[in-house]
Design a protein around this motif. Structure first.
Motif, PDB file in Angstrom:
ATOM      1  N   ALA A   1      13.055  40.112  11.215  1.00 26.27           N
ATOM      2  CA  ALA A   1      12.879  40.223  12.502  1.00 26.27           C
ATOM      3  C   ALA A   1      13.883  39.163  13.283  1.00 26.27           C
ATOM      4  O   ALA A   1      14.643  39.286  13.983  1.00 26.27           O
ATOM      5  CB  ALA A   1      11.540  40.189  13.191  1.00 26.27           C
ATOM      6  N   LYS A   2      13.779  37.746  12.724  1.00 26.27           N
ATOM      7  CA  LYS A   2      14.584  37.018  13.247  1.00 26.27           C
ATOM      8  C   LYS A   2      16.029  36.803  13.011  1.00 26.27           C
ATOM      9  O   LYS A   2      16.729  36.752  13.736  1.00 26.27           O
ATOM     10  CB  LYS A   2      14.061  35.628  12.765  1.00 26.27           C
ATOM     11  CG  LYS A   2      14.803  34.136  13.317  1.00 26.27           C
ATOM     12  CD  LYS A   2      14.179  33.022  12.631  1.00 26.27           C
ATOM     13  CE  LYS A   2      14.605  31.849  13.316  1.00 26.27           C
ATOM     14  NZ  LYS A   2      15.979  31.658  13.489  1.00 26.27           N
ATOM     15  N   ASN A   3      16.347  37.373  11.936  1.00 27.78           N
ATOM     16  CA  ASN A   3      17.845  37.675  11.517  1.00 27.78           C
ATOM     17  C   ASN A   3      18.584  38.845  12.039  1.00 27.78           C
ATOM     18  O   ASN A   3      19.618  38.650  12.522  1.00 27.78           O
ATOM     19  CB  ASN A   3      18.013  37.475   9.788  1.00 27.78           C
ATOM     20  CG  ASN A   3      17.871  36.508   9.403  1.00 27.78           C
ATOM     21  OD1 ASN A   3      18.772  35.466   9.292  1.00 27.78           O
ATOM     22  ND2 ASN A   3      16.741  35.784   8.725  1.00 27.78           N
ATOM     23  N   LEU A   4      17.834  39.930  12.522  1.00 30.32           N
ATOM     24  CA  LEU A   4      18.220  40.874  12.895  1.00 30.32           C
ATOM     25  C   LEU A   4      18.641  40.468  14.387  1.00 30.32           C
ATOM     26  O   LEU A   4      19.404  40.830  15.226  1.00 30.32           O
ATOM     27  CB  LEU A   4      17.424  42.121  12.904  1.00 30.32           C
ATOM     28  CG  LEU A   4      17.349  42.764  11.498  1.00 30.32           C
ATOM     29  CD1 LEU A   4      16.494  43.943  11.386  1.00 30.32           C
ATOM     30  CD2 LEU A   4      18.689  43.244  11.176  1.00 30.32           C
ATOM     31  N   ALA A   5      17.575  39.645  15.058  1.00 31.85           N
ATOM     32  CA  ALA A   5      17.538  39.180  16.526  1.00 31.85           C
ATOM     33  C   ALA A   5      18.908  38.441  16.720  1.00 31.85           C
ATOM     34  O   ALA A   5      19.609  38.528  17.712  1.00 31.85           O
ATOM     35  CB  ALA A   5      16.389  38.738  16.999  1.00 31.85           C
ATOM     36  N   GLU A   6      19.103  37.604  15.741  1.00 32.53           N
ATOM     37  CA  GLU A   6      20.102  36.760  15.688  1.00 32.53           C
ATOM     38  C   GLU A   6      21.521  37.444  15.643  1.00 32.53           C
ATOM     39  O   GLU A   6      22.425  36.850  16.527  1.00 32.53           O
ATOM     40  CB  GLU A   6      19.984  35.642  14.215  1.00 32.53           C
ATOM     41  CG  GLU A   6      21.162  34.709  14.294  1.00 32.53           C
ATOM     42  CD  GLU A   6      20.950  33.646  13.221  1.00 32.53           C
ATOM     43  OE1 GLU A   6      21.862  33.737  12.255  1.00 32.53           O
ATOM     44  OE2 GLU A   6      19.841  33.139  13.152  1.00 32.53           O
TER      45      GLU A   6
END
Length: 568
Positions: free
Chosen positions: A322-327
């Motif tokens: 989730a964090k990397n896709l949001a980034e």
């Protein structure tokens, strides 16, 4: 035969091909040996293009193939615009690129800008030139401390152990001890001074050289380490690894803000080509800093090693994804995902250790498995492979680029037991008792299930440069070719489906039945369910496209992943 540039023009129309590409890393010296000298070579890669095409990858990333003394596995480069004669010639490179492009496979070249080898013509010129010369100005030379300069400029240590400074003998009949040069890695790898405009221009020439020969992109080694502040008053290099001691962008050696001016120059070169050349940064930086390397004005993409360092744990995976896709969404970059490479213990082994996680892996006693001898008996190979297949199938379903390491499609385990006399990695020799080195993931691949004694399992006619264990026979590509349930068949099916199903770079999380389950849907009704627990799980009703383990009665077993097409 068409030139590499001509074949590149016919196979790389899509400027965004890299955004969701499956990239296969080749460590050339350990892939395939065409002439029986024990080293893999470029002709060996060319001979395996049909295998690579059938695997279903979009690109290959070639680890260094340049002339090198192999003080660090080829990352000590003698000449950035040539091929190591033990691996082939520039003509062999052109033939390999043409064959790969003809098969629809792009080519990513590894580039090593932080340091050269000590055999590079520039460094040899620096050794033969006086203090203060232009030749020495390409590197980081300093006077020593003490009455006669007998002490290094500071007490920093190198990544590979020992001091980070090496003293030279000055030219002339006196043969007097002289200045010191800085080497962040091995002493055979003197660091370049990226404050020198000549260094900038030479690398721009190198980027154009390989791009003109058909390279579609570049993997940038130690991308966060080029700019340095050698005047920082820090007593020990050990302290430099603690990011909390420095404000962001002000670390003396790593991830300095000014490094991005270099990549802005590189981006201008990449954009001279149609389509633009791509690049991916190897930058071990805080996740919040990664976006600068992956910006469209810079390299465009940066490795995300978060999953590689995670436990086999649903909550960790979900948080990282989730964090990397949001980034990526916020910056316009494309995510990258990886579990194994030439620097870490293979993930089929990490996941089979009692405390297996991260770059290495811990044995039952909690100690580093490799340092304890790499005993195969400590590895639950069956469970490790089961988890590795589950994690990989999950990863291949994610938006972004998937980076695979040679041999993982065979389910290869790490080779833990290598005699000291056969080891090659400098981290072993410089840090004995601290690090055992990275040779275990660099053992040449098994292509044929030949008898173990005196065999290289089809790698080459006369053995291999690192010893292959007898158990490699069961993992050979020829054995798995004939087995529809093999890991090789599983990878081929997964990569083929990935191409068929891929849509926009988005996913939607679904409510999971328990904390050990991840469930998301990709555009087109393609559901991905990953069961990190051990109890069977009821799958959504629909067509099971692929599962990492056998599904019985509509139930996904523990430590497995399935792709399901759900009827609308």
């Amino acid at each position: 035969m068409p030139t590499p540039a001509e074949t590149a023009a016919t196979t790389t129309h899509d400027a965004d091909w890299w955004r969701q590409a499956a990239v296969y890393q080749i460590y050339p010296r350990s892939f395939s040996d065409s002439n029986g000298d024990g080293l893999g070579d470029l002709k060996g890669i060319t001979s395996r293009v049909p295998y690579l095409k059938e695997l279903g990858i979009d690109a290959v990333w070639l680890s260094p193939f340049y002339p090198s003394a192999l003080a660090d596995g080829g990352y000590d480069v003698d000449d950035y615009r040539n091929v190591d004669p033990r691996l082939g010639t520039l003509e062999d490179f052109d033939e390999m690129v043409a064959a790969l492009h003809e098969a629809g496979i792009k080519v990513i070249v590894d580039i090593v800008p932080n340091h050269t080898s000590d055999r590079h013509v520039w460094f040899q010129e620096a050794l033969a030139s006086p203090k203060g010369s232009a030749a020495r100005g390409r590197y980081i030379f300093r006077d020593g401390l003490g009455e006669n300069g007998e002490l290094p400029p500071n007490a920093w240590t190198s990544i590979f152990g020992g001091g980070a400074w090496e003293r030279i003998t000055e030219p002339g009949p006196e043969q007097a001890p002289g200045q010191w040069y800085f080497h962040l890695f091995a002493k055979e790898q003197p660091d370049l001074d990226w404050d020198n405009p000549e260094v900038h221009e030479d690398f721009l020439t190198t980027l154009r050289f390989w791009s003109d020969r058909g390279a579609d992109g570049f993997r940038v080694d130690v991308a966060h380490g080029l700019k340095k502040d050698l005047n920082a008053e820090v007593a020990s290099l050990d302290l430099l690894h603690r990011a909390d001691l420095f404000r962001e962008g002000e670390h003396p050696l790593w991830d300095r803000d000014e490094v991005h001016s270099i990549y802005a120059e590189w981006r201008k070169v990449f954009n001279e080509y149609n389509p633009p050349r791509t690049a991916v940064a190897e930058a071990w930086v805080h996740a919040d800093r990664r976006a600068m390397y992956a910006s469209p004005e810079g390299l465009g993409q940066a490795f995300n090693f978060d999953l590689l360092e995670a436990d086999f744990d649903a909550e960790q995976f979900r948080r990282i994804i989730a964090k990397n896709l949001a980034e990526a969404a916020a910056t316009g970059a494309s995510s990258t995902w990886v579990f194994s490479n030439h620097d870490v213990v293979r993930h089929a082994t990490r996941y089979g250790l009692p405390k297996g996680s991260g770059r290495g892996g811990k044995g039952a006693d909690g100690k580093d498995w490799l340092l304890e001898g790499g005993d195969p008996a400590q590895v639950d190979a069956e469970r490790g492979l089961r988890r590795a297949r589950a994690a990989t199938l999950l990863m291949l379903a994610l938006p972004g680029s998937a980076y695979l390491y040679q041999g993982e499609e065979l389910g290869l385990q790490e080779v833990g037991e290598i005699p000291d006399a056969d080891r090659q990695d400098p981290t072993f020799f410089r840090n004995k008792g601290v690090e055992v080195g990275r040779d275990g993931c660099r053992v040449p691949l098994p292509w044929e299930a030949a008898p173990a004694e005196g065999s290289s399992f089809g790698f080459g006619a006369n053995g291999a440069h690192l010893p292959q264990p007898a158990w490699f026979a069961g993992y050979a590509a020829s054995v798995q070719e004939a087995d529809a349930g093999s890991t090789l068949a599983f990878y081929r099916r997964a990569l083929a489906l990935r191409h068929e199903l891929q849509g926009s770079e988005s996913l939607g999380w679904q409510d999971a039945s328990d904390d050990d389950v991840l469930h998301f849907v990709r555009p087109g009704g393609w559901h991905v369910v990953a069961n990190f627990g051990t109890a069977p799980l009821e799958l959504p009703a629909g067509e099971i496209l692929l599962a990492s383990a056998d599904v019985e009665g509509g139930k996904l077993p523990g430590e497995a992943t399935a792709w399901v097409r759900v009827a609308r």
